[in-house]
Design an enzyme around this catalytic site. Structure first.
Site, PDB file in Angstrom:
ATOM      1  N   LYS A  34      38.986  17.505 -25.093  1.00 38.06           N
ATOM      2  CA  LYS A  34      37.040  17.645 -25.927  1.00 38.06           C
ATOM      3  C   LYS A  34      37.154  16.025 -24.830  1.00 38.06           C
ATOM      4  O   LYS A  34      37.895  15.165 -25.217  1.00 38.06           O
ATOM      5  CB  LYS A  34      37.471  17.218 -27.388  1.00 38.06           C
ATOM      6  CG  LYS A  34      35.880  17.171 -27.699  1.00 38.06           C
ATOM      7  CD  LYS A  34      35.505  16.914 -29.375  1.00 38.06           C
ATOM      8  CE  LYS A  34      35.650  16.233 -29.584  1.00 38.06           C
ATOM      9  NZ  LYS A  34      34.856  15.391 -29.716  1.00 38.06           N
ATOM     10  N   ASP A  64      31.521  17.465 -25.569  1.00 40.98           N
ATOM     11  CA  ASP A  64      30.596  16.825 -26.532  1.00 40.98           C
ATOM     12  C   ASP A  64      29.967  16.262 -26.608  1.00 40.98           C
ATOM     13  O   ASP A  64      30.580  14.295 -27.401  1.00 40.98           O
ATOM     14  CB  ASP A  64      32.168  16.497 -27.660  1.00 40.98           C
ATOM     15  CG  ASP A  64      31.689  16.787 -28.960  1.00 40.98           C
ATOM     16  OD1 ASP A  64      30.481  17.090 -29.934  1.00 40.98           O
ATOM     17  OD2 ASP A  64      32.433  16.090 -30.192  1.00 40.98           O
ATOM     18  N   LYS A  66      26.517  16.033 -27.824  1.00 41.64           N
ATOM     19  CA  LYS A  66      25.891  16.344 -28.993  1.00 41.64           C
ATOM     20  C   LYS A  66      24.359  15.472 -28.798  1.00 41.64           C
ATOM     21  O   LYS A  66      23.995  15.082 -29.009  1.00 41.64           O
ATOM     22  CB  LYS A  66      26.601  15.310 -30.253  1.00 41.64           C
ATOM     23  CG  LYS A  66      27.642  16.019 -30.728  1.00 41.64           C
ATOM     24  CD  LYS A  66      28.463  15.654 -32.062  1.00 41.64           C
ATOM     25  CE  LYS A  66      29.471  15.865 -33.000  1.00 41.64           C
ATOM     26  NZ  LYS A  66      30.364  14.758 -32.180  1.00 41.64           N
ATOM     27  N   ASP A  69      17.578  16.208 -27.691  1.00 41.93           N
ATOM     28  CA  ASP A  69      15.870  14.836 -27.504  1.00 41.93           C
ATOM     29  C   ASP A  69      14.932  16.029 -27.026  1.00 41.93           C
ATOM     30  O   ASP A  69      15.199  17.445 -28.035  1.00 41.93           O
ATOM     31  CB  ASP A  69      16.085  14.204 -26.287  1.00 41.93           C
ATOM     32  CG  ASP A  69      15.056  13.018 -25.711  1.00 41.93           C
ATOM     33  OD1 ASP A  69      14.369  12.981 -25.967  1.00 41.93           O
ATOM     34  OD2 ASP A  69      16.209  12.083 -25.430  1.00 41.93           O
ATOM     35  N   THR A 154      31.213  17.636 -40.526  1.00 43.74           N
ATOM     36  CA  THR A 154      32.331  17.632 -40.681  1.00 43.74           C
ATOM     37  C   THR A 154      32.868  16.073 -41.239  1.00 43.74           C
ATOM     38  O   THR A 154      33.140  16.006 -42.389  1.00 43.74           O
ATOM     39  CB  THR A 154      33.609  17.911 -39.874  1.00 43.74           C
ATOM     40  OG1 THR A 154      33.625  17.216 -39.017  1.00 43.74           O
ATOM     41  CG2 THR A 154      33.085  19.443 -39.895  1.00 43.74           C
ATOM     42  N   ARG A 246      42.332  12.750 -33.895  1.00 45.83           N
ATOM     43  CA  ARG A 246      43.731  11.932 -35.085  1.00 45.83           C
ATOM     44  C   ARG A 246      45.135  11.914 -35.112  1.00 45.83           C
ATOM     45  O   ARG A 246      45.839  11.603 -35.075  1.00 45.83           O
ATOM     46  CB  ARG A 246      43.209  10.435 -35.963  1.00 45.83           C
ATOM     47  CG  ARG A 246      41.987   9.760 -35.275  1.00 45.83           C
ATOM     48  CD  ARG A 246      41.264   8.457 -36.115  1.00 45.83           C
ATOM     49  NE  ARG A 246      40.062   9.917 -36.271  1.00 45.83           N
ATOM     50  CZ  ARG A 246      38.901   9.835 -37.093  1.00 45.83           C
ATOM     51  NH1 ARG A 246      39.073   8.810 -37.541  1.00 45.83           N
ATOM     52  NH2 ARG A 246      38.179  10.889 -37.433  1.00 45.83           N
TER      53      ARG A 246
HETATM   54  O1  C5P Z   1      39.805  12.329 -35.237  1.00 44.08           O
HETATM   55  P1  C5P Z   1      39.302  13.692 -35.938  1.00 44.08           P
HETATM   56  O2  C5P Z   1      40.187  14.704 -35.238  1.00 44.08           O
HETATM   57  O3  C5P Z   1      39.054  13.473 -37.101  1.00 44.08           O
HETATM   58  O4  C5P Z   1      38.483  13.715 -34.718  1.00 44.08           O
HETATM   59  C1  C5P Z   1      37.409  14.809 -34.639  1.00 44.08           C
HETATM   60  C2  C5P Z   1      36.528  14.979 -33.502  1.00 44.08           C
HETATM   61  O5  C5P Z   1      35.704  16.284 -33.245  1.00 44.08           O
HETATM   62  C3  C5P Z   1      35.638  13.599 -32.489  1.00 44.08           C
HETATM   63  O6  C5P Z   1      35.275  13.460 -31.620  1.00 44.08           O
HETATM   64  C4  C5P Z   1      34.469  13.723 -33.393  1.00 44.08           C
HETATM   65  O7  C5P Z   1      33.608  13.487 -32.684  1.00 44.08           O
HETATM   66  C5  C5P Z   1      33.932  15.681 -33.207  1.00 44.08           C
HETATM   67  N1  C5P Z   1      33.873  16.304 -33.948  1.00 44.08           N
HETATM   68  C6  C5P Z   1      33.155  15.802 -35.192  1.00 44.08           C
HETATM   69  N2  C5P Z   1      32.724  16.743 -36.681  1.00 44.08           N
HETATM   70  C7  C5P Z   1      31.547  17.850 -36.147  1.00 44.08           C
HETATM   71  C8  C5P Z   1      31.793  17.386 -34.011  1.00 44.08           C
HETATM   72  C9  C5P Z   1      32.820  16.769 -33.439  1.00 44.08           C
HETATM   73  O8  C5P Z   1      34.154  15.337 -35.980  1.00 44.08           O
HETATM   74  N3  C5P Z   1      30.526  18.274 -36.809  1.00 44.08           N
END
Ligand code: C5P
Length: 312
Positions: A34, A64, A66, A69, A154, A246
């Site tokens: 991603k 990603d 997002k 506009d 999330t 992470r």
């Molecule tokens: O590090 P972590 O597992 O929290 O990363 C989640 C990834 O998913 C991040 O890159 C974040 O931008 C993305 N994301 C998210 N929630 C969303 C859409 C994308 O956490 N609704």
């Protein structure tokens, strides 16, 4: 339908990305990456387009960004980005029906431009056959990118959604309402939390794709995520793709973390602790679920196994 782990390559240096790819390719030479805002914009500042490098190394890419506009701007942007060969792309669902519909139209338009261009070249008999084949493979035969709508982040809790954003629905209700709008506009699926997967599938059908970030192992830190689940639990709930950042990128052993994640998410869950955890999760979910005129979600589920049956 594909079921896969998408690894969030949230880095801001090319060097860090390359080191990470080098390590990860030992676990899976073609893992799904991603590219989010951090990597995309830091690359833009330094004249480096990470998508090209990652695709050249044989990986699929979820871009990603997002986007949100006015419809015309998002439409044109998606068309430009889709040309770069990304496999998945997203826009904010609360950008509205018109914006999302135009995004779908723009990708259809791109493929019809490809077809016209191909026909034109094919009619030019002096155009080399090899080059023609190349164009066919690169453009027309390449699957269209999966188009997703981002529902409720999330990281966002029910309280934040209500008090700060002024949305008088629970995250579950808001996600389902937005998912229905995405489906109506012709998108292929949504980004939502694992909590909402069953409800989205119930409302939009099993082939409507759910991509779920907010993934944490039982023993990992929550960080800024609030609506979370383990890879095994997301598997039992029926997610199509999980997005994991992470817990993999910051792990002492990234290969081990990825391998565990992939196994938990794509193979049958047999670990008793995970099954117990998923049962508790399901109970909490049932308590959060309610019915109103607009949507009816998740029939009473006796146990996690009947929940799984339902998803199949
Ligand atoms: O590090 P972590 O597992 O929290 O990363 C989640 C990834 O998913 C991040 O890159 C974040 O931008 C993305 N994301 C998210 N929630 C969303 C859409 C994308 O956490 N609704």
């Amino acid at each position: 339908m594909e079921k896969n782990v998408i690894v969030a390559c949230d880095f801001n240096e090319k060097k860090e990305l390359v080191e990470f790819l080098d390590k990860m390719e030992k676990a899976d030479p073609n893992f799904y990456c991603k590219v989010g805002m951090e990597l995309f914009y830091s690359g833009a500042l330094k004249g480096f387009y990470p998508v090209d490098m990652i695709k050249d190394r044989g990986h699929k890419v979820f871009l990603d960004l997002k986007l949100k506009d006015i419809p015309n701007t998002v439409r044109n942007t998606v068309k430009v980005l889709a040309k770069s060969g990304v496999d998945m792309i997203n826009v904010h669902a609360d950008g509205g029906f018109q914006m999302m519909k135009q995004v779908v139209d723009s990708v259809n338009e791109l493929y019809s431009d490809y077809a016209k261009e191909y026909e034109c070249l094919a009619n030019n008999h002096s155009y080399p056959a090899e080059a023609l084949k190349d164009i066919l493979q690169k453009n027309l035969q390449r699957p269209r990118p999966i188009l997703l709508g981002v529902t409720v982040l999330t990281s966002m809790s029910e309280e934040e959604l209500k008090k700060e954003i002024g949305v008088n629905r629970t995250p579950m209700e808001q996600v389902v309402a937005l998912a229905k709008l995405c489906k109506k506009a012709g998108l292929d699926g949504v980004v939502c939390s694992p909590e909402e997967v069953m409800a989205v599938k119930e409302a939009c059908g099993d082939d409507f794709i759910t991509v779920t970030p907010g993934i944490r192992f039982l023993d990992s830190k929550k960080d800024d995520q609030t609506r979370i689940a383990t890879p095994a639990c997301a598997n039992l709930l029926g997610s199509d793709y999980i997005v994991v950042g992470r817990p993999i990128t910051k792990a002492d052993d990234v290969v081990e973390a990825y391998t565990r994640c992939k196994k938990d998410f794509t193979e049958e869950v047999t670990n008793e602790i995970e099954i117990e955890n998923a049962k508790r999760y399901m109970e909490d979910l049932k308590a959060k679920t309610k019915k109103n005129d607009d949507w009816i979600i998740i029939e009473p589920i006796q146990d996690i196994h009947s929940g799984i049956q339902k998803r199949k």
